[in-house]
Design a protein around this motif. Structure first.
Motif, PDB file in Angstrom:
ATOM      1  N   ASP A 182      45.838  31.280  29.303  1.00 41.75           N
ATOM      2  CA  ASP A 182      44.254  30.905  29.808  1.00 41.75           C
ATOM      3  C   ASP A 182      44.047  29.460  29.305  1.00 41.75           C
ATOM      4  N   ARG A 208      40.877  37.598  38.284  1.00 42.86           N
ATOM      5  CA  ARG A 208      41.360  36.698  37.185  1.00 42.86           C
ATOM      6  C   ARG A 208      41.833  35.371  38.048  1.00 42.86           C
ATOM      7  N   PRO A 233      37.049  39.409  35.966  1.00 37.85           N
ATOM      8  CA  PRO A 233      38.611  39.107  35.909  1.00 37.85           C
ATOM      9  C   PRO A 233      39.043  40.289  34.924  1.00 37.85           C
ATOM     10  N   ASP A 271      38.937  33.321  39.183  1.00 38.14           N
ATOM     11  CA  ASP A 271      38.175  32.796  38.242  1.00 38.14           C
ATOM     12  C   ASP A 271      38.707  31.477  37.674  1.00 38.14           C
ATOM     13  N   ARG A 272      39.840  31.289  37.575  1.00 39.57           N
ATOM     14  CA  ARG A 272      40.661  30.510  36.827  1.00 39.57           C
ATOM     15  C   ARG A 272      41.146  29.450  38.021  1.00 39.57           C
ATOM     16  N   CYS A 324      48.188  40.313  34.055  1.00 38.81           N
ATOM     17  CA  CYS A 324      49.062  39.079  34.499  1.00 38.81           C
ATOM     18  C   CYS A 324      50.224  39.009  33.731  1.00 38.81           C
TER      19      CYS A 324
END
Length: 593
Positions: free
Chosen positions: A412, A367, A166, A370-371, A172
């Motif tokens: 996050d 990213r 990520p 992955d989230r 972002c």
């Protein structure tokens, strides 16, 4: 399957996979080039058959199917094509009948059997840390070879493994800042667009695909916004389309699950073509636009298109209720009206804006992918909050996915309780509440259409609308004549027993009974096919208005009612929806100057 093969006591798997036999006598394989191909018997035994099947590399075939020299009593290096093709045919026979029931999937992001994303990069399929080759099945789907697409940022692990790499959260946040440089009419619209980018990356891994329509004023930079989105999404999106039809989109992007970016949605002068595109977009909201249709030549054509859609236009067409519930409507103002805006040349935009998006694309996509567990957690919180605010389940899907995407892009950790409370700022985008307040939902429009129809009843030389007749009929002292007249229109006022003290309600508190089927009502709605029986009753049953937290909804009449002597079942509309004699527009008022 083509069985287990060994060479010199070591496994030597066949590079070709047998899939079965069709009812037309064709043999179906995943070739060594990872293409799903059909062969007739003649095709297999033709001069080019082995090369077609084995992708021009016959080493494996020569190892296992060499000619026998009966004179010298030994194997030669030449290929025994008859034996090879016989073995391939037998392999298809062992698999059995092939009916094409296993759906094919090409490039894009898909939902795996456990709900996690499957990332199809054309020549490699990435799923839960493992790399699959085209032609392999995952769950109930076969992932076929497609055009090569750039993978998200990752590290390869061994021969058949991978690990997402990520990009940083700061990338972002750069995207958020860049998107914020356009002149959004409100920050909520901006945040919904940002959330849409996250959902675009997830593709068909989402149960609901939240589409967006950006209505942009001239000079708003809508085409630049769409191109920036395309560069940022990279392989997660198709190229921006400007001249398109539904048939073209279905054909060109079949079996894919990438974001569709449609520019100039208002430029097509053929309204029917535009309507068909909107129909396609609606179909893509949940399980995708799947199915098939026949052609004039008698051939069947399959439809299998997935992903979320972003549309931009300067002018917006009239929206159907089914469109409003599936497409978020966001507005964009002129760039020059934004404080601090600096005009950039096309060269500067390409050098700064597009180059920045291209550079960050692989890391941002990695990213977001992955989230995915974080997205799911945010979605549960957001959906619950939207329902708590009075939204319908459809609002919780359409708006909830976009807000969850925004939350996943910007931090996050899952939304904190205070942040969940602050989601009330998105209330204007909760379509059920907005339409209820504006009276623009389908049930309200049906009722308002009824009120505006000509009644055929005259008062002082003027023909009254049905709404005016209802308003006069509700007057306890002077409404008797109008109450009698309503029956001939398939309507009547129904006084119920008060739930508070048991008394019979006054005429001003009476409910409006609308016949489910009545000849006069059908004539009145002759120009409104969508509101004729039996649809009318179904639509009116969805009326709802909430006042001080108390919902007011219609209910079925407990018994058959008579309307001008005609018996019919009916729905009763609460008095809060009905006009009164005080509801007059400016033309009805006479004032002294």
């Amino acid at each position: 399957m083509t069985g287990d093969w060994y060479w010199q006591r070591k496994p030597d798997p066949c590079p070709v996979k047998a899939l079965g036999i069709t009812d037309a006598g064709e043999y179906v394989f995943v070739t060594a080039l990872r293409l799903v191909r059909r062969f007739t018997t003649n095709g297999l035994h033709s001069t080019g058959g082995p090369n077609d099947l084995f992708g021009g590399k016959l080493d494996w075939a020569r190892r296992h199917f060499r000619r026998w020299d009966p004179i010298n009593n030994k194997l030669t290096g030449a290929l025994n094509k008859q034996q090879l093709m016989g073995a391939m045919i037998q392999a298809c026979d062992r698999v059995g009948y092939y009916d094409n029931a296993v759906p094919h999937r090409s490039v894009g992001t898909w939902r795996g059997p456990d709900g996690d994303p499957v990332i199809h990069c054309g020549d490699a399929i990435l799923y839960r840390g493992e790399v699959f080759e085209p032609g392999e099945t995952i769950g109930d789907y076969r992932y076929v070879l497609g055009p090569r697409r750039e993978a998200p940022s990752l590290d390869w692990v061994g021969n058949r493994g991978f690990r997402l790499k990520p990009g940083p959260l700061s990338d972002c946040l750069k995207v958020v800042a860049r998107i914020g440089s356009w002149n959004w009419l409100d920050p909520e619209g901006r945040d919904l667009f940002i959330g849409g980018i996250c959902c675009d990356v997830y593709g068909d891994a989402l149960h609901w695909k939240p589409h967006r329509f950006i209505r942009a004023m001239p000079g708003a930079g809508k085409s630049t916004l769409l191109k920036y989105t395309r560069y940022l999404l990279g392989s997660a999106a198709h190229d921006v389309q400007r001249n398109f039809t539904r048939a073209m989109l279905e054909q060109r992007f079949s079996n894919t699950s990438c974001a569709l970016l449609l520019d100039e949605m208002e430029s097509d002068t053929d309204g029917e073509k535009l309507r068909r595109v909107f129909e396609l977009v609606r179909l893509m909201s949940d399980d995708g636009a799947t199915g098939g249709r026949g052609t004039s030549g008698g051939q069947a054509r399959s439809i299998n298109l997935h992903g979320s859609v972003t549309m931009v236009a300067t002018l917006a067409e009239a929206w159907r209720p089914q469109d409003r519930s599936r497409i978020a409507y966001i507005e964009l103002g002129r760039l020059r009206d934004r404080e601090g805006h600096e005009d950039k040349s096309q060269e500067e935009i390409e050098r700064e804006v597009y180059a920045e998006a291209t550079e960050m694309s692989a890391g941002v996509r990695a990213r977001i992918l992955d989230r995915f567990p974080l997205f799911r957690e945010n979605l549960a919180l957001v959906r619950a909050r939207i329902l708590e605010l009075g939204g319908a389940p459809r609002d919780a899907d359409q708006l909830g996915y976009l807000i969850a995407g925004w939350a996943t892009m910007t931090k996050d950790e899952p939304l904190a309780s205070v942040e969940v409370e602050q989601l009330k700022r998105f209330t204007p985008y909760i379509m059920t509440l907005a339409e209820e307040a504006d009276g623009t939902d389908d049930p309200s429009e049906c009722l308002h259409t009824l009120f505006g129809l000509s009644s055929g009843i005259f008062e002082q030389g003027r023909e009254m609308t049905i709404g005016q007749v209802i308003a006069e009929a509700r007057d306890p002292e002077t409404g008797a004549r109008m109450r009698n007249a309503l029956g001939g229109l398939g309507l009547r006022l129904n006084r119920l027993q008060s739930e508070v003290d048991g008394r019979l309600e006054a005429w001003s508190e009476a409910w409006l009974a609308v016949a489910n089927k009545h000849a006069k009502l059908e004539k009145l709605f002759a120009d409104y096919a969508a509101y004729r029986a039996p649809k009318r009753a179904q639509i009116l049953s969805g009326l709802k208005k909430t006042v001080n937290g108390v919902p007011h909804v219609p209910k079925r009449a407990e018994k058959v009612l008579r309307f001008g002597g005609v018996p019919s079942r009916a729905w009763l509309v609460p008095p809060i929806f009905l006009p009164t004699v005080d509801d007059r527009d400016d033309n009805d008022r006479v004032t002294d100057q």
